[in-house]
Design an enzyme around this catalytic site. Structure first.
Site, PDB file in Angstrom:
ATOM      1  N   SER A 106       0.912  -1.052  -0.037  1.00 12.98           N
ATOM      2  CA  SER A 106      -0.019  -0.164   0.053  1.00 12.98           C
ATOM      3  C   SER A 106       0.934   1.291  -0.121  1.00 12.98           C
ATOM      4  O   SER A 106       1.679   1.692  -0.971  1.00 12.98           O
ATOM      5  CB  SER A 106      -0.903  -0.130   1.112  1.00 12.98           C
ATOM      6  OG  SER A 106      -2.105   1.042   0.995  1.00 12.98           O
ATOM      7  N   ASP A 162     -10.292  -3.839  -4.387  1.00 13.23           N
ATOM      8  CA  ASP A 162      -9.660  -3.109  -3.380  1.00 13.23           C
ATOM      9  C   ASP A 162     -10.676  -1.769  -3.319  1.00 13.23           C
ATOM     10  O   ASP A 162     -10.665  -0.988  -4.318  1.00 13.23           O
ATOM     11  CB  ASP A 162      -8.259  -2.870  -3.836  1.00 13.23           C
ATOM     12  CG  ASP A 162      -7.515  -2.201  -2.632  1.00 13.23           C
ATOM     13  OD1 ASP A 162      -8.161  -1.315  -1.754  1.00 13.23           O
ATOM     14  OD2 ASP A 162      -6.258  -2.438  -2.427  1.00 13.23           O
ATOM     15  N   HIS A 193      -8.624  -4.640  -0.009  1.00 14.19           N
ATOM     16  CA  HIS A 193      -6.868  -4.048   0.488  1.00 14.19           C
ATOM     17  C   HIS A 193      -6.306  -4.948   1.388  1.00 14.19           C
ATOM     18  O   HIS A 193      -4.948  -5.007   1.508  1.00 14.19           O
ATOM     19  CB  HIS A 193      -7.141  -2.687   1.120  1.00 14.19           C
ATOM     20  CG  HIS A 193      -6.191  -2.044   1.080  1.00 14.19           C
ATOM     21  ND1 HIS A 193      -5.424  -1.588  -0.134  1.00 14.19           N
ATOM     22  CD2 HIS A 193      -5.343  -1.266   2.084  1.00 14.19           C
ATOM     23  CE1 HIS A 193      -4.715  -0.683  -0.041  1.00 14.19           C
ATOM     24  NE2 HIS A 193      -4.432  -0.723   1.546  1.00 14.19           N
TER      25      HIS A 193
HETATM   26  C1  MLT Z   1      -1.595   6.039  -0.406  1.00 16.20           C
HETATM   27  O1  MLT Z   1      -1.698   6.947   0.257  1.00 16.20           O
HETATM   28  O2  MLT Z   1      -0.238   5.860  -0.549  1.00 16.20           O
HETATM   29  C2  MLT Z   1      -2.278   5.137  -0.812  1.00 16.20           C
HETATM   30  O3  MLT Z   1      -3.850   5.724  -0.688  1.00 16.20           O
HETATM   31  C3  MLT Z   1      -2.522   3.774  -0.098  1.00 16.20           C
HETATM   32  C4  MLT Z   1      -2.926   3.949   1.374  1.00 16.20           C
HETATM   33  O4  MLT Z   1      -1.908   4.343   2.091  1.00 16.20           O
HETATM   34  O5  MLT Z   1      -3.883   3.859   1.937  1.00 16.20           O
END
Ligand code: MLT
Length: 210
Positions: A106, A162, A193
């Protein structure tokens, strides 16, 4: 001066000449991915920093303006900082800087993606779990050459359902990486996710080739 002290981190020495740069997701920390690396890349060294940005107490690797909307200037600066850290860590812990592979989840996958574009020499490859495109086409800083990623192997493991990562953004990342010559394994999981068994299979299989 940036270097080793810029990131709270864990270093786990392994028995192999491979170092996994473990990059956690939003709200995680340097402890999160160590068991995952032990499972999917047994014997590898693990270098696991904690993101330096706090979003209401949740560690991240760079600032965002809203969910999925990145502060590109901050992302670029933090990517340089992280690359400097990896270089300093290679000296401190005596690992081969040419054998560093990121495993990012992520938010961690997103700074790993940024590193591939801005500091391709830092990573031999990357496993990107639930990633987005860190930069839209044209967002890279002026003067940044299109990287040559023809010597990089990259795994993308995305979740088909996701709610946080729009599929077109993952698609764009895969396109950008392939356009730069990277060898991309593109795996889509029947998942949201969260990590699922299919991610573990994809990661284990991919890491076997290192
Ligand atoms: C991010 O901000 O890098 C993406 O939205 C993934 C997350 O951290 O939720």
């Amino acid at each position: 001066m940036s270097g080793l002290d810029d990131f709270v981190h864990k270093w786990v020495e392994g028995a192999r000449d491979l170092t996994v740069l473990a990059l956690h997701g939003t709200g995680g920390d340097e402890n999160d991915l160590i068991p995952l690396v032990a499972q999917v890349a047994p014997g590898a060294n693990v270098l696991s920093p904690r993101g330096n940005v706090s979003e209401m107490g949740m560690p991240r690797f760079f600032r965002r303006l809203a969910e999925g909307v990145f502060d590109v200037e901050d992302l670029i600066a933090r990517t340089h900082e992280l690359a400097d850290f990896v270089g300093a860590a290679a000296t401190e812990y005596s690992f081969d800087p040419a054998r560093v592979v990121a495993l990012g989840y992520s938010n961690g996958a997103n700074i790993a993606g940024s590193m591939l574009f801005l500091h391709p020499g830092t990573l031999a490859g990357a496993a990107l779990v639930r990633p987005m495109a860190p930069f839209k086409p044209g967002e890279l800083p002026a003067g940044t050459a299109a990287p040559d990623l023809s010597d990089k192997r990259i795994l993308v493991s995305a979740g088909e359902r996701d709610p946080l990562i729009p599929a077109p953004s993952t698609d764009s990342l895969v396109e950008q990486l392939r356009a730069a010559g990277a060898d991309v394994t593109d795996r889509r999981q029947r998942a949201g996710h969260e990590l699922v068994a299919g991610d573990l299979d994809a990661l284990s299989g991919w890491f076997e080739s290192w």
